[in-house]
Design an enzyme around this catalytic site. Sequence first.
Site, PDB file in Angstrom:
ATOM      1  CD  GLU A 170      -3.298  -0.406   1.767  1.00 26.62           C
ATOM      2  OE1 GLU A 170      -4.271  -0.699   1.810  1.00 26.62           O
ATOM      3  OE2 GLU A 170      -3.197  -0.462   3.025  1.00 26.62           O
ATOM      4  CB  ALA A 317      -7.811  -2.752  10.932  1.00 32.23           C
TER       5      ALA A 317
END
Length: 406
Positions: A170, A317
Amino acid sequence: MNNPNIVIIGAGYGGIMTAVKLQKSLNVNDANITLVNKHSYHYQTTWLHENAAGTLHHDRTRIQINDLIDTSKINFVQDTVTKVRPDEKKVTLENGELSYDYLVVGLGFEAATFGISGLKENAFTISSINSARLIRQHIEYNFAKYNNEADKKEERLNLVVGGAGFTGIEFVGELANRVPELCKEYDIPRENVRIINVEAAPTALPGFDPELVEYAMNSLEARGVEFKIGAMIKEVTEDKLIFEKDEKREEIATNTVVWAAGVQGNSLIVDAGFETNRGRIPVRDDLRAPNYDDVFIVGDCALIMNEETERPYPPTAQIAIQMAEHTAASLTKLVQGDNHLESFTPKIQGTVASLGHSDAIGVVFDDKKLFGWSASAMKKVIDNRYLLKLGGIGLLLKKGKLNLFK
């Protein structure tokens, strides 16, 4: 009977969501709830790679804790945890001490350097708002410095990222978008800048679907990212990175190495005497620590085994948020006198990796593969859903990525 003291340490995904859920399920007279965090804000760790590349301002990523909690129900203490003493039911802070009846540990992760020489001293990590801001400023400084030196140093423009897992991929995706903007701003030919991703495993995004990995690598290579796959980093110095590939040692001149290849649980939980595995606590079915009925572990510090793969679930997450919701429900039961706690099982609803502004890959909805803008839009939907769950429509409108196709 006195109200029980619930102390939550850390306001990452697990800690802050536990607090938000508890303030909805418990009344002010049910328990004394204290949330401790080093900073006055919660931040979205999954956006830090954008802050580090300079494609998203860090103020978008952080959210003031007092905007999320009801201060009549939760006491927020801005301080740094220095020690956890589970046998004494106490937490030591830099500026005081807290006693608890129930403790929620959500202290987050630390970088795992695997003993690589010079890595800790000479590489950056994407671990916080401040570390991301430092990376962005460092990169911009080197671009600005390049044309102001008589002897132009190639190491200023060689950006090396260690690790091709989610964070590494990313981040290079954001760099691929950011570098052309920096080249234009600082009058530097794009061909002078290298973005190099070094990965020890035989593939980028290990464990991901091969078709999606191929798409990601092709997309990033088309935007100038170089991959060194199957390359083991051996040493990092002030001006170079040394790696070994196919039994040959090679080096890259660089003063920008960003390490994104491994995390471990917070060292405070190791020092506290909990049973740990690489800094993470193998939690019981109800997320309590072994041998401690009054300590719940959420987020990166918790180790949960996936029985199908016989490997730990990755510290994401998504799982941290689910842990928080489960822990808040368990604490509500305990406060209300119900000692029967449910077991926790992660529900993986999909995984999406961003490759830059409008490109991504993902697997959602029972193994449906997504590529390109549709995956990118799904990534933003997932991020927006978290904001809505955390702070409602107001927070979504303030911080959300509402344009799904940009």
